[in-house]
Each structure stands twice: as structure tokens, then as C-alpha cells.
Design a protein around this motif. Structure first.
Motif, PDB file in Angstrom:
ATOM      1  N   SER A 145       0.840  -1.196   0.000  1.00 54.08           N
ATOM      2  CA  SER A 145       0.000   0.000   0.000  1.00 54.08           C
ATOM      3  C   SER A 145       0.874   1.246   0.000  1.00 54.08           C
ATOM      4  O   SER A 145       2.070   1.177   0.310  1.00 54.08           O
ATOM      5  CB  SER A 145      -0.905   0.024   1.233  1.00 54.08           C
ATOM      6  N   LYS A 146       0.266   2.370  -0.313  1.00 47.70           N
ATOM      7  CA  LYS A 146       0.983   3.647  -0.304  1.00 47.70           C
ATOM      8  C   LYS A 146       1.518   3.936   1.097  1.00 47.70           C
ATOM      9  O   LYS A 146       2.622   4.456   1.250  1.00 47.70           O
ATOM     10  CB  LYS A 146       0.035   4.759  -0.766  1.00 47.70           C
ATOM     11  N   GLU A 147       0.758   3.573   2.104  1.00 46.33           N
ATOM     12  CA  GLU A 147       1.156   3.831   3.491  1.00 46.33           C
ATOM     13  C   GLU A 147       2.390   3.035   3.894  1.00 46.33           C
ATOM     14  O   GLU A 147       3.111   3.424   4.821  1.00 46.33           O
ATOM     15  CB  GLU A 147      -0.010   3.519   4.441  1.00 46.33           C
ATOM     16  N   GLU A 148       2.654   1.924   3.219  1.00 47.27           N
ATOM     17  CA  GLU A 148       3.820   1.091   3.528  1.00 47.27           C
ATOM     18  C   GLU A 148       5.073   1.509   2.764  1.00 47.27           C
ATOM     19  O   GLU A 148       6.161   0.984   3.016  1.00 47.27           O
ATOM     20  CB  GLU A 148       3.502  -0.378   3.242  1.00 47.27           C
ATOM     21  N   ARG A 178       7.281   7.736  14.698  1.00 44.29           N
ATOM     22  CA  ARG A 178       6.255   8.578  15.335  1.00 44.29           C
ATOM     23  C   ARG A 178       4.851   8.032  15.103  1.00 44.29           C
ATOM     24  O   ARG A 178       3.931   8.347  15.855  1.00 44.29           O
ATOM     25  CB  ARG A 178       6.331  10.000  14.803  1.00 44.29           C
ATOM     26  N   ALA A 179       4.685   7.272  14.043  1.00 41.79           N
ATOM     27  CA  ALA A 179       3.395   6.648  13.710  1.00 41.79           C
ATOM     28  C   ALA A 179       2.248   7.656  13.672  1.00 41.79           C
ATOM     29  O   ALA A 179       1.130   7.375  14.076  1.00 41.79           O
ATOM     30  CB  ALA A 179       3.088   5.518  14.694  1.00 41.79           C
ATOM     31  N   GLU A 180       2.527   8.838  13.160  1.00 40.80           N
ATOM     32  CA  GLU A 180       1.502   9.882  13.045  1.00 40.80           C
ATOM     33  C   GLU A 180       0.969  10.002  11.625  1.00 40.80           C
ATOM     34  O   GLU A 180       0.147  10.861  11.337  1.00 40.80           O
ATOM     35  CB  GLU A 180       2.087  11.239  13.475  1.00 40.80           C
ATOM     36  N   GLY A 181       1.464   9.161  10.752  1.00 36.67           N
ATOM     37  CA  GLY A 181       1.071   9.244   9.346  1.00 36.67           C
ATOM     38  C   GLY A 181       2.026  10.135   8.586  1.00 36.67           C
ATOM     39  O   GLY A 181       2.438  11.188   9.080  1.00 36.67           O
TER      40      GLY A 181
END
Length: 181
Positions: free
Chosen positions: A116-119, A142-145
Motif C-alpha cells: 500500500s501507499k502507506e507502507e 512517530r506513527a503519526e502518518g
């Protein structure tokens, strides 16, 4: 077209059918080889995303041309991946705005890099070094996106000795022309 082991392949067949494990090109509706195509035996079993850092179509935004050797292919692919990703036009981390700017290649062939784009940030960080790697890893941790934006692709030629064609400088060789008759 080229003949490889008795199989006729186009550049598309070589890139998408062989090197990309018979994956469809982003602008295609189907993979290059059908299930009964004898050329399937040439296909890699899985895609190595680093191949995108070594292929060159001649555009300015393409990776530089490189010769690869069977003896050192792993190291050569590692080096070209890092070199390509070090260039700000290809990978840029804007930590303040939590934005990752990527080459359009990573948009078109995203499935070769991540599910995915997020990965994508996690897939790309391993090709980075130094401060750029630290900045991107910090954003990931940070896992904030992370905002991902793709750079425009420069389709201009990267030929360094390009000379525009000028038909006005052509002169016929009379002997050669007369020999045709």
C-alpha cells in the motif's frame, strides 16, 4: 525485439514479463505473457523492486545507465538503489511537514515496493543512508502518518551528446545513389 534463448522478446516483455515476474505494466490491462505463453519459463519467480533503480528508458528522471554482472548483481543493485534514493529529485524527506516526496516511478510501480501507499516509507528507508534515513525513520517511528507526494517526471532526454536532426546538412553520395540503379 530481441531473441533470448529462442524466445522473441520486446523491451516490455523483458521488463514486465521477465524481470517483474510477468506483472502488468501500470498502463496495461493484463500481464505480457498469457498462461500458455512459452516465454513464462523466463520470468523471475518474484519481483526485486531494486530493478527499478537500474532500468533506464532514456528520460532525465530515469536512473543512470549501468552495466550489471552476474557475479556482483546483488551488490550492484544495492548500490544503484542507494545512489538513486540519495538524489533529492527522487526521495526527499520534509520532516517538519511530515511529507515524503518520491519519484513518480514509486507511484507507478508501488506494488513492486509495498502492498500500500502507506507502507512505502518503510520500504524506502532501507535504501537510504545518513541523515535522510534518520529523518524518515523518525517519521515512521512517530506513527503519526506520513504524507506522500510524487514528483513530476521529466520525460526529456538524458542523452548527453544529443544532436538535433537537421535534414539541411544531408548530402547524397552520388556514387552510392548511382550504384542503386
Amino acid at each position: 525485439s530481441m531473441n533470448i534463448g529462442g524466445h522473441i522478446l520486446s523491451f516490455n516483455d523483458l521488463e514486465n514479463g521477465v524481470l517483474r515476474a510477468n506483472s502488468k505494466h501500470p498502463s496495461a490491462f493484463s500481464p505480457p505473457f498469457a498462461n500458455d505463453d512459452k516465454r513464462l519459463v523466463l520470468s523471475c519467480k518474484e519481483v526485486d523492486c531494486r530493478l527499478h533503480f537500474g532500468l533506464n528508458c532514456g528520460a532525465k528522471s530515469c536512473p543512470p545507465v549501468k552495466n550489471f554482472t552476474p557475479q556482483a548483481i546483488e551488490e550492484e543493485l544495492r548500490i544503484v538503489a542507494q545512489a538513486f534514493c540519495e538524489q533529492e529529485d527522487n526521495v526527499r524527506v520534509d520532516e517538519a511537514n511530515k511529507t515524503l516526496y518520491l519519484t513518480a516511478i514509486l507511484n507507478w510501480f508501488r506494488a513492486d515496493f509495498a502492498n500500500s501507499k502507506e507502507e512505502l516509507p518503510q520500504a524506502i528507508v532501507k535504501f537510504l543512508r545518513g541523515d535522510k534515513q534518520k529523518k524518515l525513520q523518525s517519521l515512521i517511528d512517530r506513527a503519526e502518518g506520513i504524507n506522500i507526494k510524487y514528483n513530476d517526471y521529466d520525460w526529456g532526454t538524458n542523452a548527453s551528446d544529443f544532436v538535433a536532426f537537421d535534414s539541411g546538412v544531408l548530402k547524397a553520395n552520388v556514387k552510392t545513389v548511382l550504384a542503386l540503379f
